[in-house]
Scaffold this active site. Structure first.
Site, PDB file in Angstrom:
ATOM      1  CG  HIS A 120       2.226   7.404   6.625  1.00 13.70           C
ATOM      2  ND1 HIS A 120       1.059   7.885   6.112  1.00 13.70           N
ATOM      3  CD2 HIS A 120       2.538   6.311   5.887  1.00 13.70           C
ATOM      4  CE1 HIS A 120       0.666   7.116   5.106  1.00 13.70           C
ATOM      5  NE2 HIS A 120       1.547   6.153   4.944  1.00 13.70           N
ATOM      6  CG  ASP A 197       0.621   6.579  12.809  1.00 15.70           C
ATOM      7  OD1 ASP A 197       0.117   5.433  12.789  1.00 15.70           O
ATOM      8  OD2 ASP A 197       1.055   7.149  11.794  1.00 15.70           O
ATOM      9  CD  GLN A 200       4.333   0.272   9.121  1.00 15.66           C
ATOM     10  OE1 GLN A 200       4.642  -0.909   9.254  1.00 15.66           O
ATOM     11  NE2 GLN A 200       3.778   0.725   8.007  1.00 15.66           N
ATOM     12  CE  LYS A 223      -0.077   0.614   7.232  1.00 14.08           C
ATOM     13  NZ  LYS A 223       0.477   0.574   5.882  1.00 14.08           N
ATOM     14  CB  CYS A 359       2.981   7.870   2.588  1.00  7.47           C
ATOM     15  SG  CYS A 359       2.096   7.008   1.317  1.00  7.47           S
TER      16      CYS A 359
HETATM   17  C1  LIG Z   1       3.220   4.915  10.133  1.00  3.23           C
HETATM   18  C2  LIG Z   1       1.967   4.904   9.305  1.00  3.23           C
HETATM   19  N1  LIG Z   1       0.933   5.686   9.658  1.00  3.23           N
HETATM   20  C3  LIG Z   1      -0.208   5.707   8.983  1.00  3.23           C
HETATM   21  C4  LIG Z   1      -0.385   4.930   7.866  1.00  3.23           C
HETATM   22  C5  LIG Z   1      -1.683   4.998   7.123  1.00  3.23           C
HETATM   23  O1  LIG Z   1      -2.358   3.781   7.198  1.00  3.23           O
HETATM   24  P1  LIG Z   1      -3.636   3.488   6.291  1.00  3.23           P
HETATM   25  O2  LIG Z   1      -3.203   3.687   4.870  1.00  3.23           O
HETATM   26  O3  LIG Z   1      -3.961   2.070   6.595  1.00  3.23           O
HETATM   27  O4  LIG Z   1      -4.694   4.433   6.694  1.00  3.23           O
HETATM   28  C6  LIG Z   1       0.661   4.105   7.438  1.00  3.23           C
HETATM   29  C7  LIG Z   1       0.518   3.273   6.219  1.00  3.23           C
HETATM   30  O5  LIG Z   1       1.480   2.933   5.568  1.00  3.23           O
HETATM   31  C8  LIG Z   1       1.871   4.082   8.178  1.00  3.23           C
HETATM   32  O6  LIG Z   1       2.895   3.304   7.832  1.00  3.23           O
END
Ligand SMILES: Cc1ncc(COP(=O)(O)O)c(C=O)c1O
Length: 401
Positions: A120, A197, A200, A223, A359
């Site tokens: 992401h 990270d 998810q 999430k 993203c």
């Molecule tokens: C795999 C992953 N990492 C990071 C993020 C970023 O999360 P946030 O927008 O809550 O900071 C997301 C959000 O969709 C994601 O799916």
């Protein structure tokens, strides 16, 4: 018989959307909230808001206690050794930016930061920018056909120059558990720092940061059926001791002069300014609600829904899945159909799915796509949601092809 979620009734937002004719299939972007969270949020504000860690008065003490209870619950949820290893941020994005600034001094010029091709933007851009600032090399681990990091390539690419590995646990586009254990072992063999990270991943299996053996783990409350504006950053005690603050201000100071200051250790030293007090307290309620669930039953329900989703997509001509999703979501592209047109027609029929690059623009470019549709599931989804989705999909494709 359509699959039924025993947890759906706990989510007023899902029921409200349903009454409006909306089918919510975008939980990977953000999840709906259980009633327990709404009660906690209202309870906090209705009984008197106060700032934390500063006031000696009763509302301040009460808010601080509830705020710190969430820290303990988060430590338990992630299986951290100590509550001091949990830092509240605004989300995964902020946690990763904090790491990219706060670890900068540990990364030698000319060293390598290793990420995967599936990241992401939140786990790509902070490292990309750090690499530019500091003269580091950003190394991208390629994926295999299914969407997993290719371990043979990783073995070649992770080496003595690797200073940091930052890897997604579960891809938000490909829906695959990444081989984090093998990748962490490679990175640690070379003394590199490790970041996971879990934005998810934390949603679909209870994380165990000690078993993972990572230095840092990030996830987002929103999430995880929790509130917006709160993220968790776990740091293994020893690694956390080297993480420097990147934001300065109230709350994080031990002693300040006009020209010098000393800062508190983690966690408070990394939480400058007034935090999202109400949201953190509400996250505690969401984690308590989650902890009470029968996790095997949740996994079975989500697994059955996911299998139904894949069956339906694979049964339709011209639909190309991205990778081989294992759980939670499926991204797809339809030959000859623009994803934005399809999303528009689905939306007109009350189907809330996500379209675009999710993203992960470099991944989409690598796959030769301008975008894709993503259907993602929460534990409150029923088989009937999927039936409505497929009916709408068939109608839309009849118009578009
Ligand atoms: C795999 C992953 N990492 C990071 C993020 C970023 O999360 P946030 O927008 O809550 O900071 C997301 C959000 O969709 C994601 O799916």
């Amino acid at each position: 018989m359509a699959l039924k979620s025993p947890w759906r009734a706990d989510f007023p937002g899902v029921l409200a959307l349903e009454a409006e004719g909306q089918t919510y299939l975008d939980s990977a972007a953000t999840a709906q909230k259980p009633q327990a969270l709404l009660d906690a949020l209202l309870g906090y504000y209705a009984s008197g808001a106060a700032n934390v860690h500063r006031a000696q008065h009763l509302p301040g003490e009460r808010a601080t206690r509830a705020f710190e209870v969430t820290r303990s619950k988060a430590a338990q949820w992630l299986n951290a050794l100590s509550t001091d290893e949990i830092i509240f941020t605004r989300g995964s994005t902020e946690s990763l930016n904090l790491l990219a600034y706060g670890l900068e001094h540990l990364l030698p010029v000319g060293g390598q930061i290793v990420i995967s091709a599936a990241e992401h933007h939140a786990n790509l851009l902070p490292w990309q920018q750090l690499a530019k600032r500091r003269g580091l090399e950003l190394v991208i681990l390629p994926l295999d056909q299914s969407g997993d990091v290719d371990l043979h390539a990783a073995m070649r690419l992770i080496g003595p120059h690797t200073a940091l590995l930052a890897i997604t646990q579960l891809s938000n586009v490909l829906g695959r558990w990444q081989p984090v254990a093998a990748l962490l072992a490679m990175a640690k063999a070379h003394g590199a720092l490790t970041v996971i990270d879990g934005a998810q991943g934390a949603v679909h299996a209870k994380p165990d940061v000690q078993a993972l053996g990572c230095d840092f783990y990030v996830c987002s409350a929103h999430k995880l059926y929790g509130p917006d504006g709160v993220g968790l950053l776990y740091g293994r005690g020893e690694a956390l001791a080297h993480l420097q603050p990147w934001q300065f201000g109230g709350e994080m100071v031990l002693d300040a002069d006009y020209h010098e200051a000393r800062f508190r250790p983690a966690p408070l030293g990394l939480e400058a300014g007034t935090p999202a007090v109400g949201a953190v307290i509400a996250l505690g309620a969401a984690l308590a609600w989650l902890s009470e669930l029968d996790h095997a039953a949740v996994a079975a329900h989500e697994g059955a829904l996911h299998a139904e989703l894949l069956r339906g997509l694979q049964a339709r001509a011209g639909i190309r899945l991205l990778g081989e999703p294992q759980l939670a979501l499926a991204c797809f592209h339809v030959d000859g159909v623009h994803n934005a047109d399809l999303a528009h027609l689905l939306s007109e029929q009350g189907i809330a799915v996500r379209a675009g690059h999710h993203c992960a623009m470099p991944l989409m470019k690598h796959l030769g796509l301008g975008g894709a549709i993503r259907v993602s599931l929460g534990l409150y989804n029923d088989g009937s949601d999927l039936q409505r989705f497929f009916t709408a999909l068939d109608n839309a494709l009849e118009l578009l092809r």
